[in-house]
Design an enzyme around this catalytic site. Structure first.
Site, PDB file in Angstrom:
ATOM      1  N   ASN A 162      31.067  45.141  42.502  1.00 23.92           N
ATOM      2  CA  ASN A 162      31.622  44.141  42.023  1.00 23.92           C
ATOM      3  C   ASN A 162      31.039  42.885  42.074  1.00 23.92           C
ATOM      4  O   ASN A 162      30.795  42.219  43.064  1.00 23.92           O
ATOM      5  CB  ASN A 162      33.060  43.886  43.038  1.00 23.92           C
ATOM      6  CG  ASN A 162      34.202  44.940  42.823  1.00 23.92           C
ATOM      7  OD1 ASN A 162      34.631  45.104  41.802  1.00 23.92           O
ATOM      8  ND2 ASN A 162      34.072  45.932  43.739  1.00 23.92           N
ATOM      9  N   GLU A 163      30.068  42.711  41.029  1.00 21.25           N
ATOM     10  CA  GLU A 163      29.226  41.466  40.847  1.00 21.25           C
ATOM     11  C   GLU A 163      29.743  40.034  40.823  1.00 21.25           C
ATOM     12  O   GLU A 163      31.137  39.958  40.725  1.00 21.25           O
ATOM     13  CB  GLU A 163      28.537  41.785  39.626  1.00 21.25           C
ATOM     14  CG  GLU A 163      27.674  43.054  39.790  1.00 21.25           C
ATOM     15  CD  GLU A 163      26.424  43.050  40.414  1.00 21.25           C
ATOM     16  OE1 GLU A 163      26.369  42.274  41.263  1.00 21.25           O
ATOM     17  OE2 GLU A 163      25.682  44.209  40.430  1.00 21.25           O
ATOM     18  N   PRO A 164      29.169  39.033  40.856  1.00 23.40           N
ATOM     19  CA  PRO A 164      29.654  37.817  40.845  1.00 23.40           C
ATOM     20  C   PRO A 164      30.679  37.558  39.315  1.00 23.40           C
ATOM     21  O   PRO A 164      30.008  38.173  38.373  1.00 23.40           O
ATOM     22  CB  PRO A 164      28.290  36.913  40.650  1.00 23.40           C
ATOM     23  CG  PRO A 164      27.466  37.542  41.470  1.00 23.40           C
ATOM     24  CD  PRO A 164      27.614  39.095  41.203  1.00 23.40           C
TER      25      PRO A 164
END
Length: 639
Positions: A162-164
């Site tokens: 879950n990236e930025p």
């Protein structure tokens, strides 16, 4: 009262944090909690549903679970697992797949039913992904949800992948990986260009449904992002901050990963301190930098307004504190890294005697010596010390394949020019070209390729050491066996590695040792090499009297630099000496322009070194000390 003090210390922290002395202790504790959960559920005849993570962080946890299974009868027959993520596309048999990782680290060593193992499928057709992800969520719900979710944290702040920009209610889905995440994974794929751009990951909303969540983080590299996750404002730019919204989360850290939390980094802001000299130095330098004022211009009001009133009251007046700390910093600066002959050495970093010292500079890779302490290296030789350099590993994994062909073609042409038969060399060259065409990411090179790559690094190291002024008999190539796997992952250290080091130390009997203390190198080779030196010295110390007079100095520069309060010897470099250091680094042509393993820093090694040395000098200047073009920094290690 103790609880009140703890609350005061942790008032910047927005979720529970447990800190262990090291990652080994922390991993054993987490594994123990998992084992207890499994046994408690077994006793009730219930299944245990675990959410599992991959990467370096949980490896020791899985190793302890395997030990508990083999030695203490922990059974996994009632355990169901769901992994957080998988690269996409990715074949399950690939070395980099998380299926392979989980089998190697855990599943193949325990009695888990393979039908209870669930890992995102990296082989799906694009049109199948959405339905598969929805079904993954339904499978978790069908077994009653996750009892415990294990997490790591990426340097972007990602949990899972879950990236930025990820939403707090996101579910399992296909995502695009952040550039930094792909950079961090590049070592496993033989280069960033081989890292997939996408992955399938559980969402933050999925993770939140777990009845308990443990996020683990080890080492200094994670300290900055841990601070943001624990103390920062909730933001989609740092997805791990969403965990602050849950009352089921605990961060489990080692001391290094926790080091930038306020209670450890600047404890005077949250509690009364025991003001030993090290803490006092750190605090005064911090205050000077925070206010952008030289140390000698700090006043009592500055102390009082920035959490340091206790120091001012207990050890003031503040001007005397300032003078004392300024003097200590001034005494770290020396143009004589081997000690100044016929001088009062009571306040110098190194002893005056013996005037000419025997010195060993240990270099983990064949270029760390000149990159990190090239100016000091040259200075020691110029000042007539008996300097040896020891290259601990061949560095043969960090050479481009086309360099091998170039050197082979040179060798063939040279042999032809002197009338030598080149048929065998031509055959080897042709085999190399065929191998390189079919070579897979991170595939082990052939023995011939590894040999040539090692020769390339060796000749460059010899050139750099000669440029620094050494004779050939003072240049040592140790080729420590732990390194010689041909792979990114190295073998465990053995007694042979330590004995080779003991033999060299016994041969030279140094008064000074310089060793790499920047443990942020991507492959962890520096810390392994440092620990080998420590083991050798500690063994020798039991029987050899000369060891008691041998000082061990740590250098940094290739991957990080010491903080100013940590520096115990600062060697200033003139502009001319900066250039000499640069030219020594240039001798390592295979590492020039674009290194095979550059880490997250895009700058060339010589640029990194010059920038860090200049920044150290500028920091001394801002504190009110003399101006220099550059400073190389060292910290003494007591063994």
């Amino acid at each position: 009262m103790a609880r009140l003090n703890l609350l005061e210390e942790t008032r910047y922290e927005k979720l529970p944090v447990t800190v262990y002395a090291n990652s080994s202790e922390a991993s054993i504790a987490v594994a123990g909690r998992i084992a207890k959960l499994i046994r408690d559920k077994q006793a009730k005849g219930e299944k245990t549903v675990l959410g599992l993570a991959t990467g370096v962080t949980p490896i020791a946890v899985y190793a302890e679970l395997v030990r508990l299974h083999k030695n203490e009868g922990l059974s996994f027959k009632n355990v169901i697992t769901f992994n957080l993520d998988e690269y996409y596309p990715m074949q399950p048999t690939a070395a980099q797949s998380y299926v392979t990782f989980m089998q190697e680290q855990l599943f193949s060593h325990i009695d888990i039913d393979q039908s209870n193992v669930h890992i995102p499928d990296g082989t799906l057709a694009p049109e199948e992904i959405a339905a598969w992800c929805l079904n993954y969520e339904k499978q978790i719900e069908a077994v009653g949800g996750l009892d415990l979710q294990i997490l790591g944290i990426g340097r972007t702040g990602h949990i899972g992948f879950n990236e930025p920009g990820s939403a707090p209610n996101s579910g399992t889905r296909l995502v695009t990986l952040d550039d930094l995440t792909r950079t961090d994974a590049s070592r496993d794929f033989g280069g960033k260009q081989n890292v997939p751009t996408k992955a399938i990951t559980m969402g933050i909303g999925t993770i939140f449904k777990a009845r308990e969540i443990i996020l683990m983080a080890w080492n200094q590299k994670k300290a900055a992002i841990v601070k943001k996750a624990v103390e920062g404002e909730i933001s989609g730019e740092v997805p791990a901050t969403y965990l602050q919204l849950s009352d089921k989360v605990e961060f489990v850290l080692d001391a290094d990963a926790a080091s930038e939390l306020t209670r450890f980094d600047t404890p005077w802001l949250v509690k009364d301190c025991v003001w030993n000299n090290d803490l006092k130095k750190k605090a005064v330098i911090w205050l000077s930098c925070k206010l952008d004022k030289p140390i000698l211009k700090l006043v009592e009001e500055d102390y009082n307004n920035n959490g340091m009133a206790q120091l001012a009251v207990e050890q003031g007046p503040v001007y005397q504190i300032n003078i004392d700390l300024f003097s200590q910093l001034q005494h770290t600066i020396t143009g004589w890294p081997g000690g100044k002959p016929n001088a009062d050495d009571s306040e110098r970093p190194e002893r005056a005697l013996p005037a000419k010292k025997r010195v060993i500079i240990f270099s983990p890779h064949p270029d760390d010596d000149v990159i990190s302490m090239g100016g000091t290296f040259i200075r020691l030789v110029d000042q007539k010390h008996d300097v040896h350099v020891a290259y601990q590993t061949s560095g043969n994994t960090a050479v481009w394949d086309d360099d091998v062909l170039r050197y082979m073609e040179f060798t063939i042409d040279f042999n032809n020019s002197i009338g030598e038969d080149t048929s065998k060399l031509v055959a080897i060259h042709n085999d190399m070209r065929k191998f390189f065409v079919k070579k897979q990411p991170n595939q082990i090179d052939t023995p011939e390729v590894r040999t040539v790559k090692g020769f390339i690094r060796k000749t460059e190291a010899i050139s750099g050491a000669r440029y620094a002024g050494l004779k050939d008999d003072h240049i040592h190539f140790m080729a420590l066996p732990f390194y010689e796997t041909g792979k990114v992952v190295k073998n465990p250290v053995t007694d042979e590695d330590v004995q080779l080091t003991i033999d060299l130390l016994q041969q030279v009997k140094p008064h000074q040792i310089f060793a790499a203390g920047d443990f942020a190198d991507p492959h962890g080779t520096h810390v392994v090499c440092f620990n080998i030196i420590l083991n050798a010295l500690r063994k020798l110390k039991q029987t050899e009297s000369w060891v008691k007079d041998c000082r061990l100095w740590m250098y940094r520069g290739a991957w990080q630099e010491f903080a100013i309060h940590e520096i115990e010897m600062a060697v200033p470099l003139s502009p001319a000496e900066v250039l000499r250091k640069r030219y020594a680094i240039f001798k390592h042509q295979s590492q020039k322009d674009r290194a095979v393993f550059p880490g997250e820093d895009a700058r060339e090694f010589w640029v990194r070194a010059e920038d860090r040395n200049r920044e150290t000098a500028e920091s001394y200047d801002r504190l009110g000390l003399a101006q220099y073009a550059a400073i190389e920094a060292f910290k003494r290690f007591d063994y």
